[in-house]
Design an enzyme around this catalytic site. Structure first.
Site, PDB file in Angstrom:
ATOM      1  N   TYR A 274      59.102  79.388  15.775  1.00 61.02           N
ATOM      2  CA  TYR A 274      58.106  80.000  14.743  1.00 61.02           C
ATOM      3  C   TYR A 274      56.715  79.802  14.691  1.00 61.02           C
ATOM      4  O   TYR A 274      56.360  78.580  15.123  1.00 61.02           O
ATOM      5  CB  TYR A 274      58.389  79.713  13.474  1.00 61.02           C
ATOM      6  CG  TYR A 274      57.897  80.205  12.107  1.00 61.02           C
ATOM      7  CD1 TYR A 274      58.071  81.568  11.954  1.00 61.02           C
ATOM      8  CD2 TYR A 274      56.886  79.455  11.585  1.00 61.02           C
ATOM      9  CE1 TYR A 274      57.276  82.126  10.842  1.00 61.02           C
ATOM     10  CE2 TYR A 274      56.221  79.727  10.489  1.00 61.02           C
ATOM     11  CZ  TYR A 274      56.329  81.286  10.077  1.00 61.02           C
ATOM     12  OH  TYR A 274      55.713  81.708   9.316  1.00 61.02           O
TER      13      TYR A 274
ATOM     14  N   ASP B 181      52.202  74.768  20.873  1.00 56.77           N
ATOM     15  CA  ASP B 181      52.185  74.798  19.369  1.00 56.77           C
ATOM     16  C   ASP B 181      52.783  73.482  19.012  1.00 56.77           C
ATOM     17  O   ASP B 181      53.958  73.238  18.823  1.00 56.77           O
ATOM     18  CB  ASP B 181      52.858  75.997  18.632  1.00 56.77           C
ATOM     19  CG  ASP B 181      52.655  76.233  17.204  1.00 56.77           C
ATOM     20  OD1 ASP B 181      52.266  75.179  16.491  1.00 56.77           O
ATOM     21  OD2 ASP B 181      53.688  77.168  16.831  1.00 56.77           O
TER      22      ASP B 181
ATOM     23  N   LYS C 221      49.770  70.759   9.589  1.00 57.08           N
ATOM     24  CA  LYS C 221      50.240  69.772   8.757  1.00 57.08           C
ATOM     25  C   LYS C 221      49.891  68.391   8.633  1.00 57.08           C
ATOM     26  O   LYS C 221      48.734  68.168   7.877  1.00 57.08           O
ATOM     27  CB  LYS C 221      51.849  69.572   9.154  1.00 57.08           C
ATOM     28  CG  LYS C 221      52.786  70.970   9.628  1.00 57.08           C
ATOM     29  CD  LYS C 221      52.858  71.694   8.361  1.00 57.08           C
ATOM     30  CE  LYS C 221      53.608  72.898   8.658  1.00 57.08           C
ATOM     31  NZ  LYS C 221      53.881  73.875   7.626  1.00 57.08           N
TER      32      LYS C 221
END
Length: 444
Positions: free
Chosen positions: A152, A247, A281
């Site tokens: 994702y 990522d 995050k």
């Protein structure tokens, strides 16, 4: 006197808030996983968090193993971060101009990560991956992107693509609202499948701008790259003039001090390095901030130096940058040591309790991140198709038993569990004491 919203909601139940939310918010939530759709029941509405604990609107405290989906690396309401943010807020929320905190945060990221030379701050992980994809296309002049099934990378159209019928076919729309033309610019491959990767580049290599991969898959549960897979991905992509985007929105500064790539880096030949990285995050300390980083010659293609446009009113917001700075500065070797010890202890206790109850399962690890697969998995799953064999209903039963015992787990079997450096012996003991009964519930 008019009541503030916190006073109004302080006595509302979770059920009451869910009903109110359903009337004014699509699905009652502002991000789908919060709806408890895959585990059932009523979502919890949290009003505070401190250290390893969160408290819901009814005043019930839980040991938190969601950690705001990663940012709470050192626990909720980290005192040094709270103090720094309060001081920053007092100076102003944002200026629509550059501020010192964003420079300092980018300098810190570059200092911590040896393969990142320049950084551009954005507001969300989706924005970071979208920018990285645009950079890859701008750098190569090519249209196609490779991604891996189950990975994702946010909800931009081109990355919400579903696998086609063949190993190297162009993708199909993965969401309503994504056009077939947009999806066709993405090739979705099975993860850890080198032959599929080779075939895709053989068939489409001259049109492939880059490949994007989670450093370790953490959005279908944890699935790590096989030994040598990352090196082959880099080697094949670079041989065809394509870029590789790693990522680390979830794993960056979380799987370890330098993310999951930092754990793999020494096993990859020195001449093979990712071209771009994305972060989120932890890098924003829990506030809306994310980043794209990489080699200077690629990053300098971004406006205003280059032809690849990216901009944002809130990019590099001084409040968010201050939160990220405070968190990363506090994340020293001792903090990562506590985090690793907590993750090791908890993963072992979960496996022990499930094993004692006769529940077939597998604990998956990526540094300090872990997840639990319910079902018979004698060998580690290599990709999304295998992960989908898990018993999600069994996880739902386990989830609710833990929730009733005061432990907040991710409300989906396909998510990673997040401990923090604040999960001390007392917090872990509360989790451990709840495990045997929850495991027995899952065994039924």
């Amino acid at each position: 006197m008019e009541l503030m919203s916190s006073d109004v909601t302080a006595h509302a139940t979770n059920e009451e808030l869910a009903a109110r939310a359903a009337r004014v918010i699509p699905g009652g939530v502002n991000s789908p996983v919060r709806a408890f759709g895959s585990v059932g029941g009523t979502p919890r509405y949290f009003v505070s968090g401190r250290g390893a604990f969160v408290t819901d609107t009814e005043g019930r405290e839980y040991v938190d193993l969601v950690g705001a989906w990663g940012p709470a690396l050192l626990g909720h309401a980290l005192p040094v971060a709270v103090e720094a943010v309060q001081q920053a807020v007092a100076r102003g929320f944002g200026f629509g101009a550059s501020a010192p905190a964003e420079v300092e945060l980018c300098e810190l990221i570059v200092a911590k990560l040896p393969d990142v030379e320049k950084v551009r701050l954005v507001s969300t992980g989706t924005e970071a991956t979208m920018t990285a994809i645009r950079l890859a296309r701008g750098a190569t002049g090519r249209p196609l992107i490779i991604k891996f099934a189950g990975h994702y990378h946010g909800h931009s159209d081109g990355l919400l693509a579903a696998a086609g019928s063949g190993l190297a076919t162009l993708a199909l729309p993965g969401s309503a609202g994504v056009t077939a033309e947009t999806a066709a610019q993405t090739i979705v491959l099975p993860y850890n499948d080198v032959p599929a990767l080779e075939r895709a580049f053989t068939e489409h290599g001259a049109q492939i701008a880059g490949a994007i991969t989670e450093a370790a898959a953490a959005n279908m549960g944890i699935v790590t790259p096989l030994p040598g897979f990352t090196a082959r991905l880099l080697e094949i992509a670079h041989a065809h003039g394509a870029l590789v985007i790693t990522d680390e929105v979830l794993t960056g500064f979380r799987a370890g001090p330098t993310g999951y790539w930092g754990l793999e880096r020494d096993q990859v030949p020195a001449q093979l390095r990712p071209d771009l990285f994305t972060f989120g995050k932890v890098v924003g300390g829990g506030l809306p901030l994310a980043a794209v980083g990489g080699r200077a010659e690629i990053m300098d293609l971004l406006a205003p130096l280059g032809p690849v446009y990216q901009g944002g009113t809130l990019s590099g917001n001084p409040i968010a940058a201050t939160a990220g700075l405070a968190t990363l500065r506090a994340a020293d070797d001792a903090a990562y040591s506590r985090l690793a010890a907590a993750a090791d202890a908890l993963a072992a206790e979960v496996a022990s309790a499930l094993g004692a109850a006769g529940v077939a399962h597998r604990v998956q690890r990526a540094g300090t991140l872990f997840s639990v697969l319910f079902g018979d998995f004698p060998t580690p799953p290599l990709g999304y198709a295998e992960v989908q064999r898990q018993n999600t209903a069994q996880y739902g039963a386990f989830f609710h038993a833990m929730l009733d015992a005061g432990v907040s787990l991710p409300p989906s079997a396909y998510e990673a569990w997040f401990v923090s450096a604040a999960h001390d012996a007392a917090a872990l003991e509360r989790v451990v004491s709840a495990l045997p009964a929850a495991a027995r519930v899952a065994a039924v």
